[in-house]
Design a protein around this motif. Structure first.
Motif, short mmCIF file in Angstrom:
data_model
loop_
_atom_site.label_atom_id
_atom_site.label_comp_id
_atom_site.label_asym_id
_atom_site.label_seq_id
_atom_site.Cartn_x
_atom_site.Cartn_y
_atom_site.Cartn_z
N ASP A 72 -4.27 -22.29 -57.54
CA ASP A 72 -3.60 -23.84 -57.56
C ASP A 72 -4.64 -24.84 -57.43
OD1 ASP A 72 -0.58 -23.83 -57.55
OD2 ASP A 72 -1.16 -21.84 -56.51
N ILE A 107 2.56 -20.12 -65.20
CA ILE A 107 1.38 -20.76 -65.77
C ILE A 107 0.78 -19.42 -66.41
CG2 ILE A 107 -0.75 -21.61 -65.68
CD1 ILE A 107 0.64 -23.47 -63.56
N PHE A 165 0.62 -16.67 -63.60
CA PHE A 165 0.98 -16.80 -62.45
C PHE A 165 1.99 -17.79 -61.91
CE2 PHE A 165 -2.54 -19.64 -62.92
CZ PHE A 165 -2.33 -20.61 -62.27
N LYS A 166 2.49 -18.00 -60.70
CA LYS A 166 3.25 -18.87 -60.52
C LYS A 166 2.76 -20.17 -59.62
CE LYS A 166 8.08 -18.36 -60.96
NZ LYS A 166 8.55 -16.84 -61.22
N SER A 167 2.72 -21.49 -60.01
CA SER A 167 2.03 -22.38 -59.54
C SER A 167 2.85 -22.62 -58.26
CB SER A 167 1.85 -23.73 -60.29
OG SER A 167 3.01 -24.15 -60.36
N LYS A 168 2.34 -23.83 -57.33
CA LYS A 168 2.97 -24.09 -55.97
C LYS A 168 4.34 -24.62 -56.34
CE LYS A 168 -0.58 -24.64 -52.62
NZ LYS A 168 -1.65 -25.63 -52.03
N LYS A 183 -4.90 -8.65 -61.39
CA LYS A 183 -5.63 -9.33 -60.42
C LYS A 183 -4.29 -9.82 -59.35
CE LYS A 183 -9.91 -11.05 -61.76
NZ LYS A 183 -10.50 -12.00 -62.41
N ILE A 201 -2.07 -17.18 -68.20
CA ILE A 201 -3.52 -16.99 -68.39
C ILE A 201 -3.80 -16.21 -69.72
CG2 ILE A 201 -5.53 -15.61 -67.16
CD1 ILE A 201 -4.58 -17.85 -65.45
N TYR A 251 -5.45 -27.43 -60.13
CA TYR A 251 -4.84 -28.56 -60.80
C TYR A 251 -5.30 -29.84 -59.88
CZ TYR A 251 -2.67 -25.17 -63.20
OH TYR A 251 -2.35 -24.22 -64.00
N PRO A 306 -5.62 -23.64 -67.66
CA PRO A 306 -4.18 -23.00 -67.98
C PRO A 306 -2.93 -23.89 -67.51
CG PRO A 306 -5.73 -21.70 -66.31
CD PRO A 306 -6.49 -23.00 -66.66
N GLY A 307 -2.08 -23.80 -68.40
CA GLY A 307 -0.91 -24.45 -67.97
C GLY A 307 -0.75 -25.97 -68.36
N LEU A 344 -1.72 -12.58 -60.02
CA LEU A 344 -1.11 -12.71 -61.46
C LEU A 344 0.00 -11.54 -61.39
CD1 LEU A 344 -4.62 -12.71 -63.24
CD2 LEU A 344 -3.17 -14.79 -62.25
#
Lengths: 674, 297
Positions: free
Chosen positions: B4, A23, A15-18, A61, A25, B7, A279-280, A64
């Protein structure tokens, strides 16, 4: 090869973080599922096991997306298929059995109708054939009298029966591949064993391939031919079930198997340090590096590849697997717990009964409880200072109810709760003075619910300190940091919110809060069951350490008999709110003498393919305790006769101080065990 | 999925939290529009006395019902007063009264709801039946009765509106409390022996605050409509004070030949209501309480 039905190739999902970072999974997963094979996917929460299972039916999901790779089923990639084509495959070719069947079934439709719906979608049978098929399916999952079950609503069935219906629905489309996402996790021990046995039977009978996702190595061990161990989105070990469980060559699996408490071993197993990274966070190097006992300098920067060892038919992701290869067997070291109990009595429950029955107006006016057949009845336990007593039983056995009454949260109907031989604790919370409340503290099952999400760790631990000791300012802060250190958390945790902590860390905060009150007794309500396996042992060790330091008494409630075996000095077995057996845990576990204890212990799943559960009794669920006679009469396989139905069995004492409530004479009870 | 959240984040100051919420609200088109309209109206309410081109009560019979022109942007009304002046001033009373009214509604409704949710049992039963009884009385009739008995001063209108619009908040606050109350941290606080006040203040309010604030924001727009209806009926603001409801009521007979005198206050009123509504929705979404999935009680 044509016998491969599902082929996962270099699959990455993320998925893309903010901040816009990608990132992962799942990181580059490749594996095959063969025809007729049962593959177990094990991992902790967040390891990506469910994401992988869902991808196997072409589902990703919300939030994702697929970054790369394929999930090939019958040589077509499910992940870029149109939803119209996927509809033809899902249910017909690949079926899914969800974790919580109670929520997966529509509550207002009859069981038969719901299965019929699945049949209409996934088969070409006409109405008459479908009717026959429904009975057949319900028969296959071994539900008693299929015709009546078909007419029932989901809420009229027990958890185990609901799970069986979910299996029947999945089988309706005669799928080639069955995905099971933690199918037995919410079930009672005895039910779990029965459902697993059924799944084994179905796998053999229909030749369906199964992918069994679970965090529970015990359950996986019972069903799978091959095991895939996942950690932090990667496959770290893959190979034949027996080899992996007996001679794991990856440090994670090795450590995990060492940290799971076993029935045969009393004492606390070694714990694994740390917890799975989010994750990440891991950028380069091995994701298990921080927790590994075998790590070297190169593991820090270089990530090992999944290496296939032909002679073992196993794939492993580790540089140092050879070290483990030499170890022939897992040597489980346990720290024998010291029995700290003194002769002084700290808490005594005498004739305690608790009722949940709705009270009539007259009784409400006179503020009394009248119920001839209360949920919990005749509880007599004498708890000594410094001991750990465990209450065990299936759901509905009243173990948590008793804890609540001790804490004053639930009014008792009759009986006395006495503290330190002299002081009677009122059954009403309001009538207890602050000191009565301070001496008894609770630790709950799920730290997500027991910590206020809007409070920082500091505010959470400060509450009892302010309330009972009136601490303020610097002194308060010093005490909080002290407590955090006692539960092995650094000072910097003080400003964090619960959502920024891992499950194990949250539970440590909950433990710190309980100890902040300097209590004499701590009630532990399933404290480890919401935690990951690798974290569980660490929390148990911490609890034991704190107990030895502070001389606290624990009343430990759990459905996990292996955990109870590890930590408790004494065990009380409950069925339907009545005590069956009380005694030192060594004796209770060594000679399970009460028929119910025997059933419970027989059903425990161990992460060992050679130890199969013994299914002694039927997994019927009783709604209410029987009015007369022995509480276990409904399920007992050793009923003597009418006496069991009419008279409450007497307490019998064994030589070792084990008290058993059964009509069968002690000698005979023990004889049959040998 | 809120991935998110996992984090690490540092503890934020309240100011940082509020500004983050506002930025999230404004990042959605509907939220941006709503916020802009609301901010525009609030600023206008503050500065309008200084920028109004004419005196709002200056009657000039020679200028009766003039059509919009360069001199009188929105035209004039039947008494020759400038409609533009009266329109930009017309929201001030309504905004002030309903803002404070909503605060009162939030306070008593929220606290009573939380209290009922926490104590439960007979107290809860009795209080909720009384609230239900009040809910069944048409508010406008009751308002008319209060206003005709006690007059239309601000000191009467604010508490009266606050009371009538707080009833609905009681239910929402009680339901939100029920969601929280079953959680173990409340059980834990009870078992430790905290007082009801401490449980409400420390444990419940931080967790139900968002839901109640969103409900309060929605009630504000309803209250605005309600207050304007009162003015329309002649029970709100007394003339010659400019007010949208009153202006619409005065000019409605002249609609067929002097449309301008009624359109301006209508646009003013409805844009403010829409603005508040959109803002409340965006606020709910920014807080993660999606109103589209939960029906308001």
């Amino acid at each position: 090869m044509s016998d491969i039905i599902q082929k996962v190739k270099n699959l990455s999902i993320g998925f893309k973080s903010k901040k816009g970072e990608e990132i992962l999974i799942l990181k580059n997963i490749s594996t095959n599922i063969k025809k007729g094979e049962t593959v177990g996917i094990v991992g902790e929460s967040g390891s990506g096991k469910s994401t992988l299972a869902l991808a196997m039916m072409g589902y990703v999901k919300h939030g994702l997306y697929t970054i790369g790779g394929e999930c090939e089923f019958n040589s077509s990639n499910l992940l870029n298929m149109k939803s119209k084509d996927l509809e033809k495959i899902r249910g017909r070719k690949i079926a899914m059995i969800p974790q919580n069947a109670g929520q997966a079934l529509t509550p207002n439709l009859k069981i038969g109708y719901q299965i019929d719906e699945a049949l209409q979608l996934h088969s070409d049978l006409n109405e008459k054939e479908r009717e026959k098929k429904i009975s057949e399916l319900l028969n296959k999952v071994r539900l008693p009298s299929p015709e009546t079950i078909a007419l029932r609503y989901p809420h009229e069935l027990s958890g185990g029966q609901q799970q069986r219906v979910a299996v029947a629905m999945a089988l309706a489309g005669t799928p080639d591949l069955l995905l099971l996402d933690e199918p037995t996790t919410g079930l009672d021990v005895t039910t779990q064993a029965h459902v697993l046995e059924l799944l084994n039977f179905i796998a053999k009978d229909t030749g369906t391939s199964m992918v069994y996702v679970s965090h529970d190595l015990g359950a996986i061990a019972q069903v799978s031919d091959r095991i895939i161990v996942m950690y932090s989105g990667e496959i770290v070990l893959e190979g034949p079930s027996r080899d992996i469980l007996k001679r794991p060559i990856h440090p994670y699996t090795h450590g995990l198997l060492k940290s799971i408490p076993k029935l045969s071993l009393a004492g606390l197993p070694e714990s694994m340090p740390g917890s799975q990274p989010q994750p990440g966070i891991i950028q380069g190097g091995c994701s298990f590096f921080d927790r590994c006992n075998f790590s070297e300098e190169k593991c820090k920067n270089k990530s090992p590849h999944l290496e296939f060892l032909k002679e073992l038919n196993t794939s492993v992701r580790c540089f140092n697997y050879e070290k483990l290869l030499k170890e022939s067997q897992i040597n489980q070291n346990v720290n024998k717990i010291k029995n700290n109990s003194k002769d002084k009595e700290i808490l005594n429950l005498s004739d305690v009964s608790i009722s949940y029955a709705k009270q009539k107006l007259l009784d409400q006016i006179f503020n009394r409880i009248s119920d001839d057949n209360p949920t919990v009845k005749d509880i007599n336990i004498n708890i000594k200072k410094g001991e750990t007593i465990a209450l065990v039983g299936e759901s509905g056995s009243g173990k948590s109810t008793i804890l609540k009454s001790i804490a004053g949260l639930l009014r008792t109907k009759d009986g006395l709760i006495r503290f330190e031989e002299s002081r009677n604790l009122s059954s009403e919370l309001k009538e207890r003075d602050p000191n009565d409340l301070r001496i008894i503290q609770l630790i709950f099952q799920n730290p997500d619910e027991s910590l206020n999400p809007n409070h920082t760790v500091e505010e959470i631990i400060a509450q009892p300190l302010k309330l009972y000791f009136g601490l303020k300012g610097e002194e308060l802060k010093k005490n909080i940091i002290d407590l955090l250190q006692k539960v092995r958390l650094g000072e910097f945790y003080i400003s964090r919110y619960p959502r920024q902590l891992s499950g194990g860390e949250k539970q440590r905060v909950a433990v710190a809060r309980a100890f902040a009150a300097k209590p004499d007794i701590i009630l532990c309500d399933e404290v480890t069951s919401a935690l990951d396996v690798s974290v569980q042992a660490a929390v148990l060790n911490l609890l034991q350490q704190l107990k030895e330091d502070f001389g606290t008494t624990y009343i430990f409630v759990s459905h996990d008999l292996a955990v109870v075996r590890a930590i408790s000095d004494r065990v009380a077995v409950l069925y339907q709110g009545r005590l069956c057996e009380v005694g030192p845990s060594n004796d209770v576990y060594k000679f399970p003498s009460h028929p119910y204890t025997e059933v419970l212990l027989g059903a425990v799943l161990e992460p060992d393919p050679d130890i199969k559960p013994k299914l002694v009794a039927e997994d019927i669920v009783e709604e209410k305790p029987p009015e007369k006679g022995c509480s276990f009469q409904g399920r007992c396989s050793r009923i003597v006769g009418d006496i069991c139905k009419k008279e409450i069995p007497p307490w019998q004492l064994t030589d070792s101080g084990n008290a058993i409530r059964c009509h069968i004479p002690i000698k005979e009870l023990q004889k049959e065990q040998i | 999925m809120k991935l998110d959240n996992i984090y690490q984040e540092e503890k934020k100051s309240n100011f940082a939290k509020v500004s983050e919420i506002i930025i999230t609200m404004a990042s959605r088109p509907s939220g941006f529009i709503g916020l802009s309209i609301l901010v525009f109206h609030v600023i206008l309410a503050f500065i309008s006395p200084y920028i109004a081109p004419y005196d709002f009560k200056a009657i000039n019979p020679t200028l009766m019902l003039q059509a919009p022109s360069a001199e009188y942007w929105f035209g004039t009304d039947d008494l020759g007063r400038d409609v533009f002046t009266r329109t930009i001033l017309g929201g001030r009373t309504a905004l002030t009264i309903t803002f404070f009214g909503s605060l009162i509604a939030l306070l008593w409704g929220g606290l009573l709801g939380i209290f009922c949710g926490l104590v439960g049992g007979k107290t809860d039963d009795i209080v909720m039946r009384i609230v239900d009884a009040f809910l069944s009385i048409p508010w406008i009739l009751a308002m008319l009765l209060i206003v005709s008995l006690l007059g239309t001063s601000t000191e009467v209108l604010i508490p009266a509106l606050g009371f009538f619009y707080g009833k609905g908040i009681v239910r929402v606050a009680r339901a939100a409390t029920h969601d929280v109350i079953a959680k173990d941290f409340i059980v834990s606080a009870r078992a430790r022996g905290h007082s009801n006040f401490s449980i409400i203040w420390n444990e419940i309010i931080p967790n139900v605050r968002d839901a109640i604030l969103v409900e309060g924001a929605m009630r504000w727009s309803w209250m605005l409509l309600g207050f304007s209806s009162l003015s329309f009926l002649g029970f709100g603001v007394s003339p010659p004070t400019p007010d949208w409801g009153l202006m619409i009521s005065n000019a409605r007979g002249l609609m067929s030949f002097a449309y301008w005198s009624v359109i301006a206050p209508i646009v003013g009123l409805s844009s403010l209501i829409i603005g508040i509504n959109l803002t409340a929705d965006a606020f709910a979404k920014a807080l993660g309480i999606d109103r589209s999935t939960k029906a308001p009680v």
